[in-house]
Design a protein around this motif. Structure first.
Motif, PDB file in Angstrom:
ATOM      1  N   VAL A 283       3.463 -36.842  13.163  1.00  0.00           N
ATOM      2  CA  VAL A 283       3.158 -36.975  12.373  1.00  0.00           C
ATOM      3  C   VAL A 283       4.494 -35.910  11.107  1.00  0.00           C
ATOM      4  O   VAL A 283       4.787 -35.856  10.335  1.00  0.00           O
ATOM      5  N   LEU A 284       4.498 -35.045  12.015  1.00  0.00           N
ATOM      6  CA  LEU A 284       5.670 -34.106  11.242  1.00  0.00           C
ATOM      7  C   LEU A 284       6.828 -35.420  10.532  1.00  0.00           C
ATOM      8  O   LEU A 284       6.778 -35.039   9.537  1.00  0.00           O
ATOM      9  N   ALA A 285       7.021 -35.994  11.581  1.00  0.00           N
ATOM     10  CA  ALA A 285       8.218 -36.657  11.785  1.00  0.00           C
ATOM     11  C   ALA A 285       8.261 -37.487  10.400  1.00  0.00           C
ATOM     12  O   ALA A 285       8.865 -38.050   9.695  1.00  0.00           O
ATOM     13  N   VAL A 286       7.427 -38.738  10.679  1.00  0.00           N
ATOM     14  CA  VAL A 286       7.066 -39.486   9.850  1.00  0.00           C
ATOM     15  C   VAL A 286       7.098 -39.332   8.337  1.00  0.00           C
ATOM     16  O   VAL A 286       6.835 -39.718   7.466  1.00  0.00           O
ATOM     17  N   THR A 287       5.844 -37.703   8.277  1.00  0.00           N
ATOM     18  CA  THR A 287       5.612 -37.452   6.448  1.00  0.00           C
ATOM     19  C   THR A 287       6.697 -37.140   5.761  1.00  0.00           C
ATOM     20  O   THR A 287       7.536 -37.705   5.113  1.00  0.00           O
ATOM     21  N   LEU A 288       7.840 -36.279   7.234  1.00  0.00           N
ATOM     22  CA  LEU A 288       9.018 -36.040   6.542  1.00  0.00           C
ATOM     23  C   LEU A 288      10.156 -37.496   6.021  1.00  0.00           C
ATOM     24  O   LEU A 288      10.367 -37.402   5.060  1.00  0.00           O
ATOM     25  N   VAL A 289       9.932 -37.957   6.507  1.00  0.00           N
ATOM     26  CA  VAL A 289      11.250 -39.370   6.805  1.00  0.00           C
ATOM     27  C   VAL A 289      10.526 -40.121   5.460  1.00  0.00           C
ATOM     28  O   VAL A 289      11.009 -40.436   5.080  1.00  0.00           O
ATOM     29  N   PHE A 290       9.160 -40.409   5.780  1.00  0.00           N
ATOM     30  CA  PHE A 290       9.009 -41.237   4.744  1.00  0.00           C
ATOM     31  C   PHE A 290       8.272 -40.841   3.654  1.00  0.00           C
ATOM     32  O   PHE A 290       7.749 -41.589   2.255  1.00  0.00           O
ATOM     33  N   MET A 291       7.409 -38.885   3.688  1.00  0.00           N
ATOM     34  CA  MET A 291       6.614 -38.951   1.787  1.00  0.00           C
ATOM     35  C   MET A 291       7.240 -37.513   1.710  1.00  0.00           C
ATOM     36  O   MET A 291       6.263 -36.283   2.435  1.00  0.00           O
TER      37      MET A 291
ATOM     38  N   ILE B 241      19.450 -42.633  17.827  1.00  0.00           N
ATOM     39  CA  ILE B 241      18.921 -42.777  17.930  1.00  0.00           C
ATOM     40  C   ILE B 241      17.506 -41.805  16.645  1.00  0.00           C
ATOM     41  O   ILE B 241      16.420 -41.782  15.698  1.00  0.00           O
ATOM     42  N   LEU B 242      17.375 -40.847  17.126  1.00  0.00           N
ATOM     43  CA  LEU B 242      17.255 -39.585  16.646  1.00  0.00           C
ATOM     44  C   LEU B 242      17.388 -39.147  15.536  1.00  0.00           C
ATOM     45  O   LEU B 242      16.937 -38.782  14.564  1.00  0.00           O
ATOM     46  N   GLY B 243      18.509 -39.318  15.588  1.00  0.00           N
ATOM     47  CA  GLY B 243      19.607 -39.529  14.020  1.00  0.00           C
ATOM     48  C   GLY B 243      19.269 -40.851  13.154  1.00  0.00           C
ATOM     49  O   GLY B 243      18.599 -39.666  11.817  1.00  0.00           O
ATOM     50  N   PHE B 244      18.745 -41.276  13.272  1.00  0.00           N
ATOM     51  CA  PHE B 244      19.077 -41.882  11.902  1.00  0.00           C
ATOM     52  C   PHE B 244      17.451 -42.058  11.313  1.00  0.00           C
ATOM     53  O   PHE B 244      17.666 -42.208  10.063  1.00  0.00           O
ATOM     54  N   PRO B 245      16.196 -41.512  11.805  1.00  0.00           N
ATOM     55  CA  PRO B 245      15.611 -41.587  11.255  1.00  0.00           C
ATOM     56  C   PRO B 245      15.629 -40.293  10.125  1.00  0.00           C
ATOM     57  O   PRO B 245      14.912 -40.074   8.942  1.00  0.00           O
ATOM     58  N   VAL B 246      16.320 -39.448  10.491  1.00  0.00           N
ATOM     59  CA  VAL B 246      16.598 -38.148   9.511  1.00  0.00           C
ATOM     60  C   VAL B 246      17.539 -37.928   8.374  1.00  0.00           C
ATOM     61  O   VAL B 246      18.057 -36.953   8.101  1.00  0.00           O
ATOM     62  N   LEU B 247      18.132 -39.280   8.086  1.00  0.00           N
ATOM     63  CA  LEU B 247      19.597 -39.142   7.154  1.00  0.00           C
ATOM     64  C   LEU B 247      19.254 -38.878   6.137  1.00  0.00           C
ATOM     65  O   LEU B 247      19.783 -37.920   5.271  1.00  0.00           O
ATOM     66  N   ARG B 248      17.824 -38.868   5.486  1.00  0.00           N
ATOM     67  CA  ARG B 248      17.440 -38.327   4.179  1.00  0.00           C
ATOM     68  C   ARG B 248      16.953 -37.477   4.771  1.00  0.00           C
ATOM     69  O   ARG B 248      17.007 -36.077   2.544  1.00  0.00           O
ATOM     70  N   LEU B 249      17.187 -36.328   5.463  1.00  0.00           N
ATOM     71  CA  LEU B 249      16.097 -34.879   5.324  1.00  0.00           C
ATOM     72  C   LEU B 249      17.890 -34.027   5.054  1.00  0.00           C
ATOM     73  O   LEU B 249      18.797 -34.650   5.794  1.00  0.00           O
ATOM     74  N   ARG B 250      17.398 -33.265   4.672  1.00  0.00           N
ATOM     75  CA  ARG B 250      18.365 -32.200   4.646  1.00  0.00           C
ATOM     76  C   ARG B 250      17.573 -30.481   4.865  1.00  0.00           C
ATOM     77  O   ARG B 250      16.509 -29.776   4.118  1.00  0.00           O
ATOM     78  N   GLY B 251      18.565 -29.379   5.438  1.00  0.00           N
ATOM     79  CA  GLY B 251      18.368 -28.212   4.931  1.00  0.00           C
ATOM     80  C   GLY B 251      17.168 -27.880   6.879  1.00  0.00           C
ATOM     81  O   GLY B 251      17.164 -28.244   7.471  1.00  0.00           O
ATOM     82  N   ASP B 252      16.220 -26.975   5.896  1.00  0.00           N
ATOM     83  CA  ASP B 252      15.586 -26.841   6.570  1.00  0.00           C
ATOM     84  C   ASP B 252      13.964 -27.814   7.309  1.00  0.00           C
ATOM     85  O   ASP B 252      14.320 -27.716   7.695  1.00  0.00           O
ATOM     86  N   VAL B 364      25.907 -42.439   5.615  1.00  0.00           N
ATOM     87  CA  VAL B 364      25.162 -42.699   7.356  1.00  0.00           C
ATOM     88  C   VAL B 364      26.193 -42.897   8.215  1.00  0.00           C
ATOM     89  O   VAL B 364      25.430 -41.737   9.161  1.00  0.00           O
ATOM     90  N   ASN B 365      27.671 -43.104   7.945  1.00  0.00           N
ATOM     91  CA  ASN B 365      28.561 -43.259   9.461  1.00  0.00           C
ATOM     92  C   ASN B 365      28.555 -41.803  10.199  1.00  0.00           C
ATOM     93  O   ASN B 365      28.886 -41.582  11.073  1.00  0.00           O
ATOM     94  N   THR B 366      28.676 -41.216   8.469  1.00  0.00           N
ATOM     95  CA  THR B 366      29.410 -40.152   8.775  1.00  0.00           C
ATOM     96  C   THR B 366      27.962 -38.892   9.483  1.00  0.00           C
ATOM     97  O   THR B 366      29.093 -38.410  11.062  1.00  0.00           O
ATOM     98  N   LYS B 367      26.824 -39.035   9.693  1.00  0.00           N
ATOM     99  CA  LYS B 367      25.936 -38.467   9.496  1.00  0.00           C
ATOM    100  C   LYS B 367      25.596 -38.853  11.099  1.00  0.00           C
ATOM    101  O   LYS B 367      25.429 -37.696  12.332  1.00  0.00           O
ATOM    102  N   LEU B 368      25.742 -40.162  11.181  1.00  0.00           N
ATOM    103  CA  LEU B 368      25.806 -40.835  12.974  1.00  0.00           C
ATOM    104  C   LEU B 368      26.742 -39.690  13.946  1.00  0.00           C
ATOM    105  O   LEU B 368      25.931 -40.123  15.173  1.00  0.00           O
ATOM    106  N   THR B 369      27.784 -40.526  13.703  1.00  0.00           N
ATOM    107  CA  THR B 369      28.865 -40.108  14.506  1.00  0.00           C
ATOM    108  C   THR B 369      28.449 -38.335  14.670  1.00  0.00           C
ATOM    109  O   THR B 369      29.145 -37.955  16.065  1.00  0.00           O
TER     110      THR B 369
END
Lengths: 304, 499
Positions: A283-291, B241-252, B364-369
């Motif tokens: 839930v944490l991961a999904v929330t942060l990624v999508f919302m 695989i784990l990097g792909f979903p978090v591409l938009r996230l930053r920092g903490d 995207v490519n930069t982060k994933l590599t």
């Protein structure tokens, strides 16, 4: 349906505890933009303080009336946990304010390791089992439905509701609450308008810890056992709750806490108890990624 | 407060008030966690026992420490006063418990150091502030070569000095253990230090590598040398695989999500018993061989082949060189990549993601590599871990490991290769040393176990080092590319960690 109602009550109980911890995360993040990683361990610390105070009250001072003992435990645990978090902020976070963003995070992780190991060394690594309290059960039967409520669960939900009301009053109606909200919006501006920012931040930590202490007392009461390593997982789940509700938003933290409690309980009841933590983390991961701004949070706009 | 007063209060008074306050707070903190202890009695019931003396010791210790800190403010004088005070306390305790004569002598030495610190502090504090030092000549290359030679000679020096039995512990617990963390630190440094992606779940890739080797070798009988690249590949795959979903996230946020992924992998390893054998872990993983020659006492073993007398130390020394080579490979790849377009893109991304995008860098490519390469080295280290332990279980891949590796990278100065190595030596070597402090038993009694305080001191060290050097041990940065001469950049000019 019967099972559903029962799980709903169990989930709400658990969610109350998460919600109380989540407020500490969300307030600190709102005011200084830092994930207070040690907050889960502060919660664990408070459960130990509660356990010790309870034992001192019943064994050393000989107070046998349970509700009175419970009330004293609650107040004392809130006070001393507040003092702990005040000291932690003063020692580990304040010197790093204005430093680059990773420094307080690492310091908080260090503090988290320090706290759990301090409790382990000071109180021993074994599970501490508390004598059962408020064990009476109420069976609510209405036609084909029958649900069992324990006094504990009623107590937990009642205490949570009462404290949240008091807390809401503190934040919305008092000068401290105004200062706190002002600092969360714009620290520099608040300082220019005469708000003592350092003091406000310290008090934020104290309030967060006091609410975590309530959660700690209720946790001890509900599960009847505390261990030095109990801080991490509830801490992460409460953080998840804060994120889900929208970090920085106080009602969001409570709603997020209840949701996480419900998700976890229902997952354990209907799917797999082994993977209930995976559910919360997902839930944490999904929330942060999508919302990323959560249910009630303000979206973070990045300025260039 | 009183009326404005220009004269500063006397130093002693300020220090006393401050120390008194600190003592009072300590007293509050020590109740009830130190002042009482829970024990289980005969009926398995919890009982509390008072322990106020411990609380008192804590209060006095904090009071004295705070008082000294208030009175001695120059760091050089403090550097003299802190060991002085510690030695004095040690001597005093020794005199009381074990050996009055020696103890008194030790205490006098400590007190003398303390006594020198006061006038020294007064002199240094009034001395004019030093002019900023001119830039030191670049000795980095020389230092690196010296370090390398020392690293290659280390097991042989230990062997010659302590013999096969005595040196095993040092080569294994210090050499191999520290080098594993140096390698992990360098691997994570690609993600955190170069690309600025805060990863708190690095241990997941370490686990992927370790389980890859464990499962491939026990199920299919593949050798270590085939499994090592496979483990790296699998870990890199998981990194993507784990990097792909978090591409938009930053920092903490990124840190927390990666931490959640790390925990999910661990929980899956615990609960999916058909695959990983759960808590019990996978045991009897094939041991490392010298390119096919086993380290056994048999006729076809390593010792016989080279005409040596068989000792288990041969395998340990081989493991030491194996991890040393792997770590150096990580370092070499990192240093090369920093000069390539991808490495420069990482560093640009770390400094400013929006500017990068505006200039057409494919983020995207930069982060994933970065995720994939960092994970690959984590996977290599994991495979090495499995072959060294012959046993893997989810217990080895807890969040504490991720936090330790991240702490090493941050303490090293984020992006500085030497800094990461130094931080690994300090953090891992320091905690390993705590196992060896048996002389403390003389003072605190036989039941005192210094290893018990290992993680406590580890956490404290993380906090203290962060406060002391928030930007890490080596915060200045030598640019990878430069126009005419290489000029190092001060740490405060670099903006890493915003993810």
């Amino acid at each position: 349906m019967e099972n559903f109602l029962q799980q709903l009550i169990n989930g709400m109980t658990l969610g109350s505890i998460y919600g109380l911890i989540a407020i500490g995360y969300t307030m600190v993040f709102g005011i200084i933009g830092m994930v207070n990683f040690a907050h889960g361990d502060v919660f664990m610390l408070s459960a130990f303080i509660a356990l010790l105070v309870f034992l001192i009250l019943t064994q050393v001072l000989g107070i046998a009336y349970l509700p009175l003992a419970f009330l004293i435990v609650l107040v004392v645990a809130m006070a001393f946990t507040g003092l702990w978090n005040w000291a932690i902020e003063r020692v580990a976070y304040r010197p790093l304010r204005g430093s680059f963003r990773l420094a307080p995070l690492i310091s908080a992780i260090g503090m988290s390791i320090l706290l759990s190991n301090f409790v382990q060394v000071a109180q021993g690594p074994r599970n501490k089992t508390v004598p059962p309290m408020f064990t009476d059960l109420i069976h609510v039967t209405d036609g084909p439905l029958s649900v069992t409520l324990s006094y504990k669960q009623i107590l937990i939900m009642a205490v949570t509701a009462a404290l949240l009301l008091g807390f809401w009053f503190l934040v919305q109606k008092t000068a401290l609450g105004r200062a706190q909200r002002a600092c969360a919006q714009d620290r520099k501006m608040a300082a220019l308008l005469g708000v003592d920012v350092d003091r406000t931040i310290s008090l934020t930590f104290v309030i967060g810890a006091a609410l975590a202490a309530v959660a700690g007392v209720l946790y001890m009461l509900y599960y009847g056992v505390v261990n030095f390593s109990d801080g991490f997982t509830p801490g992460v789940k409460a953080f998840t709750a804060a994120v889900l509700g929208g970090i920085g938003s106080l009602p969001g933290a409570v709603i997020g806490g209840l949701l996480i409690g419900l998700i976890e309980t229902f997952w354990a009841a209907y799917f797999s108890a082994d993977y209930k933590d995976v559910a919360a983390f997902s839930v944490l991961a999904v929330t942060l990624v999508f919302m990323p701004s959560g249910l009630l949070g303000r979206p973070e706009v990045e300025k260039v | 407060m009183a009326a404005p007063n220009d004269r500063p209060r006397p130093v002693l008074q300020t220090a006393l008030v401050d120390a008194g306050f600190a003592g009072l707070v300590t007293f509050g903190l020590s109740f009830p966690l130190l002042a009482y202890r829970t024990e289980q009695d005969m009926q398995n019931q919890l009982v509390v026992e008072p322990r106020w003396s411990l609380s008192l010791v804590a209060v006095v210790a904090i009071f004295c420490a705070r008082l000294l800190a208030g009175l001695i403010q120059d760091w050089r004088a403090r550097a003299l006063a802190i060991p002085g005070a510690l030695v004095a306390v040690y001597g005093g305790r020794l005199a009381l418990v074990a050996d009055p004569a020696t103890g008194a002598g030790v205490a006098c030495v400590g007190l003398a150091l303390l006594a020198i610190a006061f006038p020294l502090d007064a002199r240094l504090r009034h001395a004019p502030a030093q002019v900023a030092r001119s830039e030191a000549p670049d000795r980095g290359g020389l230092f690196a070569i010296g370090g390398l030679v020392a690293l290659f000679l280390f097991p042989f020096i230990m062997l010659a000095w302590l013999g096969p039995a005595g040196s095993l512990k040092w080569i294994n617990n210090f050499g191999v253990q520290i080098l594993i963390y140096v390698m992990l630190g360098w691997g994570l440094n690609i993600v955190v230090g170069l690309a600025g992606l805060l990863d708190l779940g690095y241990v997941a890739f370490y686990a992927v590598g370790a389980y890859s080797y464990a499962l491939l070798s026990t199920t299919f009988g593949l050798s270590f040398w085939i499994c090592l690249p496979l483990a790296g590949l699998l870990a890199a795959f998981w990194g993507v695989i784990l990097g792909f979903p978090v591409l938009r996230l930053r920092g903490d946020y990124l840190a927390i999500v990666t931490m959640a992924f790390g925990e999910i992998i661990r929980i899956v390893l615990i609960n999916w018993t058909d695959f990983s054998n759960g808590y019990a872990g996978i045991s009897s993983i094939p041991r490392v061989t010298f390119f096919g020659v086993p380290f056994t006492a048999n006729d076809d073993g390593f010792a016989t082949l080279f005409g040596l007398e068989f000792t288990p130390i041969h395998r340990t020394i081989f493991l030491y060189f194996l991890i040393l080579c792997l770590a150096l490979l990580t370092n070499a790849v990192t240093l090369r990549l920093r000069r390539l377009p991808i490495g420069r893109a990482w560093e640009a991304l770390r400094e400013d993601e929006i500017a990068c995008r505006s200039l057409g860098v494919n983020t995207v490519n930069t982060k994933l590599t970065a995720f994939a390469l960092g994970a690959m080295f984590g996977g290599f280290a994991g495979a090495f871990f499995a072959v060294r332990q012959n046993f893997v279980s989810p217990e080895s891949f807890t969040f504490i490991e991720s936090a330790t590796i991240l702490a090493i990278v941050v303490l090293g100065g984020m992006g500085s290769q030497i800094g990461v190595a130094l931080a690994a030596v300090a953090m891992i070597g320091g905690t390993e040393i705590l196992r060896e402090l048996d002389f403390l038993k003389q003072i605190f009694g036989e039941s005192f176990d210094p290893a018990q305080y290992r993680m406590l001191i580890f956490g404290l060290a993380m906090v203290v080092m962060m406060i002391w050097k928030p930007r890490g041990l080596i915060s200045s940065r030598a640019p990878s590319i430069f126009l005419k001469h290489k000029r190092s950049v001060a740490g405060s000019m670099v903006r890493e960690g915003h993810g």
